[in-house]
Design a protein around this motif. Structure first.
Motif, PDB file in Angstrom:
ATOM      1  N   ALA A 175      -9.580   6.775   9.918  1.00  0.00           N
ATOM      2  CA  ALA A 175      -8.814   8.030   9.848  1.00  0.00           C
ATOM      3  C   ALA A 175      -7.346   7.745   9.508  1.00  0.00           C
ATOM      4  O   ALA A 175      -6.744   8.445   8.680  1.00  0.00           O
ATOM      5  N   LYS A 176      -6.782   6.710  10.121  1.00  0.00           N
ATOM      6  CA  LYS A 176      -5.397   6.335   9.811  1.00  0.00           C
ATOM      7  C   LYS A 176      -5.266   5.894   8.360  1.00  0.00           C
ATOM      8  O   LYS A 176      -4.313   6.272   7.675  1.00  0.00           O
ATOM      9  N   LEU A 177      -6.221   5.113   7.886  1.00  0.00           N
ATOM     10  CA  LEU A 177      -6.191   4.655   6.501  1.00  0.00           C
ATOM     11  C   LEU A 177      -6.240   5.837   5.539  1.00  0.00           C
ATOM     12  O   LEU A 177      -5.495   5.877   4.556  1.00  0.00           O
ATOM     13  N   ALA A 178      -7.081   6.806   5.822  1.00  0.00           N
ATOM     14  CA  ALA A 178      -7.169   7.994   4.972  1.00  0.00           C
ATOM     15  C   ALA A 178      -5.836   8.742   4.952  1.00  0.00           C
ATOM     16  O   ALA A 178      -5.382   9.205   3.899  1.00  0.00           O
ATOM     17  N   LEU A 179      -5.195   8.849   6.117  1.00  0.00           N
ATOM     18  CA  LEU A 179      -3.894   9.514   6.193  1.00  0.00           C
ATOM     19  C   LEU A 179      -2.846   8.745   5.393  1.00  0.00           C
ATOM     20  O   LEU A 179      -2.074   9.334   4.632  1.00  0.00           O
ATOM     21  N   TYR A 180      -2.825   7.413   5.546  1.00  0.00           N
ATOM     22  CA  TYR A 180      -1.865   6.596   4.802  1.00  0.00           C
ATOM     23  C   TYR A 180      -2.073   6.738   3.297  1.00  0.00           C
ATOM     24  O   TYR A 180      -1.105   6.791   2.534  1.00  0.00           O
ATOM     25  N   GLU A 181      -3.331   6.815   2.856  1.00  0.00           N
ATOM     26  CA  GLU A 181      -3.612   6.990   1.437  1.00  0.00           C
ATOM     27  C   GLU A 181      -3.071   8.329   0.937  1.00  0.00           C
ATOM     28  O   GLU A 181      -2.529   8.416  -0.169  1.00  0.00           O
ATOM     29  N   LYS A 182      -3.193   9.373   1.757  1.00  0.00           N
ATOM     30  CA  LYS A 182      -2.655  10.686   1.377  1.00  0.00           C
ATOM     31  C   LYS A 182      -1.133  10.642   1.303  1.00  0.00           C
ATOM     32  O   LYS A 182      -0.532  11.258   0.416  1.00  0.00           O
ATOM     33  N   ILE A 183      -0.510   9.925   2.221  1.00  0.00           N
ATOM     34  CA  ILE A 183       0.954   9.813   2.212  1.00  0.00           C
ATOM     35  C   ILE A 183       1.419   9.095   0.943  1.00  0.00           C
ATOM     36  O   ILE A 183       2.369   9.525   0.286  1.00  0.00           O
ATOM     37  N   VAL A 184       0.734   8.008   0.596  1.00  0.00           N
ATOM     38  CA  VAL A 184       1.092   7.272  -0.622  1.00  0.00           C
ATOM     39  C   VAL A 184       0.925   8.157  -1.852  1.00  0.00           C
ATOM     40  O   VAL A 184       1.795   8.178  -2.740  1.00  0.00           O
ATOM     41  N   THR A 185      -0.159   8.908  -1.915  1.00  0.00           N
ATOM     42  CA  THR A 185      -0.381   9.824  -3.041  1.00  0.00           C
ATOM     43  C   THR A 185       0.747  10.849  -3.112  1.00  0.00           C
ATOM     44  O   THR A 185       1.286  11.114  -4.196  1.00  0.00           O
ATOM     45  N   SER A 186       1.129  11.395  -1.964  1.00  0.00           N
ATOM     46  CA  SER A 186       2.213  12.388  -1.930  1.00  0.00           C
ATOM     47  C   SER A 186       3.531  11.787  -2.391  1.00  0.00           C
ATOM     48  O   SER A 186       4.273  12.407  -3.155  1.00  0.00           O
ATOM     49  N   GLU A 187       3.815  10.571  -1.929  1.00  0.00           N
ATOM     50  CA  GLU A 187       5.067   9.920  -2.331  1.00  0.00           C
ATOM     51  C   GLU A 187       5.094   9.660  -3.835  1.00  0.00           C
ATOM     52  O   GLU A 187       6.133   9.815  -4.479  1.00  0.00           O
ATOM     53  N   ARG A 188       3.962   9.287  -4.397  1.00  0.00           N
ATOM     54  CA  ARG A 188       3.895   9.066  -5.854  1.00  0.00           C
ATOM     55  C   ARG A 188       4.094  10.372  -6.610  1.00  0.00           C
ATOM     56  O   ARG A 188       4.761  10.411  -7.642  1.00  0.00           O
ATOM     57  N   GLN A 189       3.515  11.455  -6.101  1.00  0.00           N
ATOM     58  CA  GLN A 189       3.680  12.750  -6.754  1.00  0.00           C
ATOM     59  C   GLN A 189       5.136  13.200  -6.700  1.00  0.00           C
ATOM     60  O   GLN A 189       5.662  13.716  -7.683  1.00  0.00           O
ATOM     61  N   ILE A 190       5.768  12.985  -5.564  1.00  0.00           N
ATOM     62  CA  ILE A 190       7.187  13.361  -5.437  1.00  0.00           C
ATOM     63  C   ILE A 190       8.034  12.544  -6.394  1.00  0.00           C
ATOM     64  O   ILE A 190       8.914  13.067  -7.083  1.00  0.00           O
ATOM     65  N   ALA A 191       7.767  11.223  -6.457  1.00  0.00           N
ATOM     66  CA  ALA A 191       8.521  10.347  -7.361  1.00  0.00           C
ATOM     67  C   ALA A 191       8.334  10.753  -8.821  1.00  0.00           C
ATOM     68  O   ALA A 191       9.240  10.592  -9.637  1.00  0.00           O
ATOM     69  N   ALA A 192       7.166  11.302  -9.149  1.00  0.00           N
ATOM     70  CA  ALA A 192       6.884  11.733 -10.527  1.00  0.00           C
ATOM     71  C   ALA A 192       7.398  13.142 -10.803  1.00  0.00           C
ATOM     72  O   ALA A 192       7.185  13.679 -11.891  1.00  0.00           O
ATOM     73  N   GLY A 193       8.048  13.742  -9.808  1.00  0.00           N
ATOM     74  CA  GLY A 193       8.587  15.087 -10.003  1.00  0.00           C
ATOM     75  C   GLY A 193       7.558  16.187  -9.854  1.00  0.00           C
ATOM     76  O   GLY A 193       7.784  17.309 -10.289  1.00  0.00           O
ATOM     77  N   LEU A 194       6.429  15.878  -9.238  1.00  0.00           N
ATOM     78  CA  LEU A 194       5.374  16.878  -9.084  1.00  0.00           C
ATOM     79  C   LEU A 194       5.440  17.617  -7.752  1.00  0.00           C
ATOM     80  O   LEU A 194       4.654  18.520  -7.511  1.00  0.00           O
ATOM     81  N   GLY A 195       6.362  17.239  -6.908  1.00  0.00           N
ATOM     82  CA  GLY A 195       6.479  17.874  -5.599  1.00  0.00           C
ATOM     83  C   GLY A 195       7.172  19.220  -5.689  1.00  0.00           C
ATOM     84  O   GLY A 195       7.820  19.552  -6.676  1.00  0.00           O
ATOM     85  N   LYS A 196       7.000  20.025  -4.664  1.00  0.00           N
ATOM     86  CA  LYS A 196       7.646  21.332  -4.603  1.00  0.00           C
ATOM     87  C   LYS A 196       8.535  21.374  -3.368  1.00  0.00           C
ATOM     88  O   LYS A 196       8.229  20.787  -2.341  1.00  0.00           O
TER      89      LYS A 196
END
Length: 87
Positions: free
Chosen positions: A51-72
């Motif tokens: 469960a922690k690994l799944a959460l960490y993977e989601k956090i990494v995905t979110s950080e990549r999206q933010i870095a790519a300017g895809l965040g809101k």
């Protein structure tokens, strides 16, 4: 921090009840011929770790999206929702 528990792999056969009680406290490292062989954990520990690994993977995905300017912007998004639903 979890204490490191190290047991020879033969203890699985010869002293399983002892090993099982140690597994409830955290991972148990097994050795074969003096070298690390395996790690055994309880199903609870395993499920929590997945469960922690799944959460960490989601956090990494979110950080990549933010870095790519895809965040809101959260404030702007909440304001749009409030306006749309008159809340």
């Amino acid at each position: 921090m979890l204490a490191t528990r190290i047991r020879p792999v033969s203890d699985l056969r010869n002293k399983y009840p002892e090993v099982e009680s140690e597994i409830e406290k955290g991972p148990v490292y097994l050795t074969k011929n003096g070298y690390g062989s395996s790690v055994i954990v309880s199903t609870t520990f395993f499920d929590e770790t997945l469960a922690k690994l799944a959460l960490y993977e989601k956090i990494v995905t979110s950080e990549r999206q933010i870095a790519a300017g895809l965040g809101k912007n959260a404030r702007a998004s909440l304001a749009a929702i409030r306006e749309k639903y008159h809340v």
